[in-house]
Structure formats: structure tokens, C-alpha cells
Design a protein around this motif. Structure first.
Motif, PDB file in Angstrom:
ATOM      1  N   ALA A 176       0.235  -1.221   0.239  1.00 48.51           N
ATOM      2  CA  ALA A 176      -0.203   0.716   0.267  1.00 48.51           C
ATOM      3  C   ALA A 176       0.958   0.796  -0.180  1.00 48.51           C
ATOM      4  N   ALA A 177       1.899   1.509   0.271  1.00 51.27           N
ATOM      5  CA  ALA A 177       2.742   2.880   0.740  1.00 51.27           C
ATOM      6  C   ALA A 177       3.484   2.573  -0.514  1.00 51.27           C
ATOM      7  N   GLY A 201      -6.047   0.808   1.241  1.00 50.18           N
ATOM      8  CA  GLY A 201      -6.556  -0.165  -0.171  1.00 50.18           C
ATOM      9  C   GLY A 201      -7.884   0.341  -0.809  1.00 50.18           C
ATOM     10  N   ASP A 202      -8.045  -1.044  -1.027  1.00 52.04           N
ATOM     11  CA  ASP A 202      -9.255  -1.612  -2.211  1.00 52.04           C
ATOM     12  C   ASP A 202     -10.738  -2.056  -2.076  1.00 52.04           C
ATOM     13  N   GLY A 274      -3.574  -5.207   8.432  1.00 53.35           N
ATOM     14  CA  GLY A 274      -2.876  -4.226   7.187  1.00 53.35           C
ATOM     15  C   GLY A 274      -3.047  -2.699   7.014  1.00 53.35           C
ATOM     16  N   GLN A 275      -4.412  -2.561   7.692  1.00 58.64           N
ATOM     17  CA  GLN A 275      -4.913  -0.958   8.076  1.00 58.64           C
ATOM     18  C   GLN A 275      -3.948  -0.440   8.832  1.00 58.64           C
ATOM     19  N   VAL A 276      -3.865  -0.801  10.136  1.00 59.12           N
ATOM     20  CA  VAL A 276      -3.475  -0.819  10.902  1.00 59.12           C
ATOM     21  C   VAL A 276      -2.057  -0.426  10.942  1.00 59.12           C
ATOM     22  N   PHE A 281       2.530   3.477   9.993  1.00 60.60           N
ATOM     23  CA  PHE A 281       3.657   4.180   9.460  1.00 60.60           C
ATOM     24  C   PHE A 281       3.511   5.348   9.159  1.00 60.60           C
ATOM     25  N   LEU A 282       2.618   6.013   9.371  1.00 55.18           N
ATOM     26  CA  LEU A 282       2.275   6.951   8.966  1.00 55.18           C
ATOM     27  C   LEU A 282       2.449   8.368  10.891  1.00 55.18           C
TER      28      LEU A 282
END
Length: 314
Positions: A176-177, A201-202, A274-276, A281-282
Motif C-alpha cells: 500500500a505504501a 486499500g481498495d 494491514g491497515q493498522v 507507518f504514518l
């Protein structure tokens, strides 16, 4: 003549095409290539820097052309798209998404497992003129997510080295990154009018067809690409000892412009974990930026004003 009742309605306006990234499903990686990954990629980093300098001047020329004509000239679009793909393949290898060495080619063909698809088209002249201002929010997000990943790179590298593969949530967040960074660069290069989006994500059931392609559109082959190789041939650019192509791989590569059946990023459907990790990362990227700026300010304050010696001559 009336349309059949099962036909899909055609979009009323031009479809906004987001640059697409194809990366295969996470697989086992040889630990020696993981251990020496960045050392092995040093020649690729040098090429990326040299091509990046050329791409900057080509982009400036393309900006003037797009400002007056509303589109990038073909040769400029082709070079910038080639550089975008080259840079993305090198970053995919450096970020441990694939265990394949990137080929020294801007258009490696369908044999290499990482692909970037862009569809340059008409551009809004006003958006081209204010490009530098418009990209500021996306530049902040791209900088934070990538700096956050690289701040955690040693931890990710150790995990991959121990397990021999990138865990699925880490793979999703890393892909994603990288995809967001690729879309940001494509927007800077004016290869797309679509603003970078979908970092988390999608939603395939709403936005994608069965193959991850927008409804009503057909996949297109980037200029210079070719179908895949024959069964039994080692994929172009593979690390030494890579598995040979299977008949299924050759069949997939024989369809120009289509995403590989094993693509894990078209669409990129992310788990909660994965979203977490993307959010991590942010946050880490923001923290590292704040700490870096604070250290810089502290060093400036510690240095203090330069002492001036006054000599009086009587």
C-alpha cells in the motif's frame, strides 16, 4: 436498437484511471538475498538516481507541453512511464516485496512479476499550472508513510530474515505504501489526472471488476512490453536460483496488458492488521520528522551566535 437488459450502462464522462501496481502474492524468500538485499541493489540505486535526474528535465519539458496542448507528448510520456516502472521495481525489491532482482531495463516485459500500468490522457491545463500547489497534501502523506516504513526497515528486515518471508499484514501495508508513492510520482509526472488515493486499500465489490479492472474498460499494454516467456524459462531479472516459469505463468504472460492471476495488489484488499500497520507507518513517519526537526533546532541553538572579537587600536 434496444440494448439487452443485462448490458452495463456506459459511463457518461471520462473515466478517472488510477495508476495500477501488480505485485505477486507474498512467497518464501531466500535468506541470503534478504540479508544482502540493499547491498545487491546498489547498482540499481545508482541507475535510479541517474535516470531520475534525466526524468526531472523531461518532466519540466512535459509541463510546458501539457500547459499549452493539454496532454503529454508521446515520447515524453513513454520515458516518464518507463522511469516510473523502473523506480517502482527497484523499490519493490528493496522493500522485500519480491525475491526477484530488477532488470536493467525500463520496459522489461511481462516476465518480471512487478508491473506498473499507467494510461496518460488529457490533462486539465489549470491543474497542470498549479501542479506544485495541488500535490502538497499528497506529498505530505507520501513522505510520512515512506519515512515511517524506512524508520522501521531494520525491524521488517529482521522479521523477513527470520521467517524467510514477509508476513501477510506487513506485505499489505508495504504494498500500500509503495503503490501510493508510485501514484504520487505518476501525478507529479502528469502521467495521470487522478489524485493519489486509496492508501488503506481498495473495495473490489464496489470499484473493480472480476480482474481488478474498472468496469467498462479494457486492460492496456504499456508501450514496449511483450508477452511472457516460454514454459521452463527463468523469469527475466530473477535472483540466481529462481524457480522456472510454469505453463500457467506462460499462459498468463501471453495475454498482453492483463494483470497476472497471482497479483495481490489489483485490487489491494487489506486486512485490519494491514491497515493498522499503514497507520503505524504514518505515525512513525510523523514522529521521526518531528524528532529530526527538534534535533536540528537544538543543534542550532547549542551552536549559539558566532562570537565576535573587537580589536581597538588606540
Amino acid at each position: 436498437m434496444a440494448q439487452p437488459m443485462w448490458s452495463h450502462p456506459q459511463p457518461m464522462g471520462p473515466f478517472e484511471w488510477l495508476p495500477a501496481l501488480d505485485v505477486p502474492e507474498p512467497a518464501r524468500q531466500r535468506r541470503w538475498t534478504v540479508l544482502l538485499r540493499w547491498l545487491l541493489l546498489i547498482p540499481q540505486f545508482v541507475v535510479v538516481v541517474v535516470l531520475g535526474i534525466c526524468a526531472f528535465f523531461v518532466m519540466v519539458a512535459g509541463w510546458f507541453c501539457a500547459l499549452f496542448t493539454g496532454a503529454l507528448p508521446g515520447p515524453i510520456a513513454r520515458f516518464l512511464a518507463g522511469y516510473l516502472g523502473y523506480e517502482t521495481r527497484v523499490h519493490a525489491a528493496a522493500m522485500l516485496l519480491v525475491d526477484h532482482y530488477p532488470p536493467f531495463a525500463m520496459w522489461p516485459g511481462a516476465a518480471y512479476p512487478v508491473h506498473v500500468e499507467v494510461r496518460p490522457g488529457p490533462l486539465n491545463r489549470l491543474a497542470v499550472f498549479f501542479r506544485l500547489i495541488l500535490l502538497i497534501p499528497a506529498a505530505i502523506v507520501q513522505s510520512l508513510v515512506m519515512s515511517g516504513w524506512y524508520a522501521l526497515a531494520v525491524i521488517i528486515w529482521i522479521i523477513t530474515l527470520v521467517l524467510g518471508r514477509l508476513p501477510r499484514p506487513l506485505f499489505e501495508a508495504t504494498a500500500a505504501a509503495l503503490r501510493y508513492s508510485m501514484r504520487f510520482t505518476a501525478y507529479v509526472f502528469m502521467l495521470t489526472s487522478a489524485y493519489p488515493k486509496r492508501l488503506f486499500g481498495d473495495e473490489p465489490e464496489k470499484e473493480f471488476g472480476a480482474q481488478g479492472t474498472a468496469p467498462g474498460t479494457a486492460p492496456e499494454t504499456a508501450p514496449g512490453t511483450a508477452p511472457g516467456g516460454e514454459p521452463g524459462a527463468v523469469p527475466e531479472g530473477a535472483w540466481p536460483g529462481a524457480a522456472p516459469r510454469t505453463p500457467q505463468d506462460a499462459a498468463h504472460g501471453a495475454v498482453p496488458g492483463t494483470a497476472a492471476a497471482s497479483s495481490a495488489t489489483r485490487p489491494l484488499v487489506m486486512s485490519t492488521a494491514g491497515q493498522v500497520l499503514v497507520a503505524v507507518f504514518l505515525v512513525v513517519g510523523l514522529a521521526s520528522t518531528v524528532i529530526s526537526n527538534a534535533e536540528s533546532d537544538w543543534n542550532d541553538d547549542s551552536a549559539g551566535p558566532a562570537e565576535t572579537t573587537v580589536v581597538t587600536v588606540s
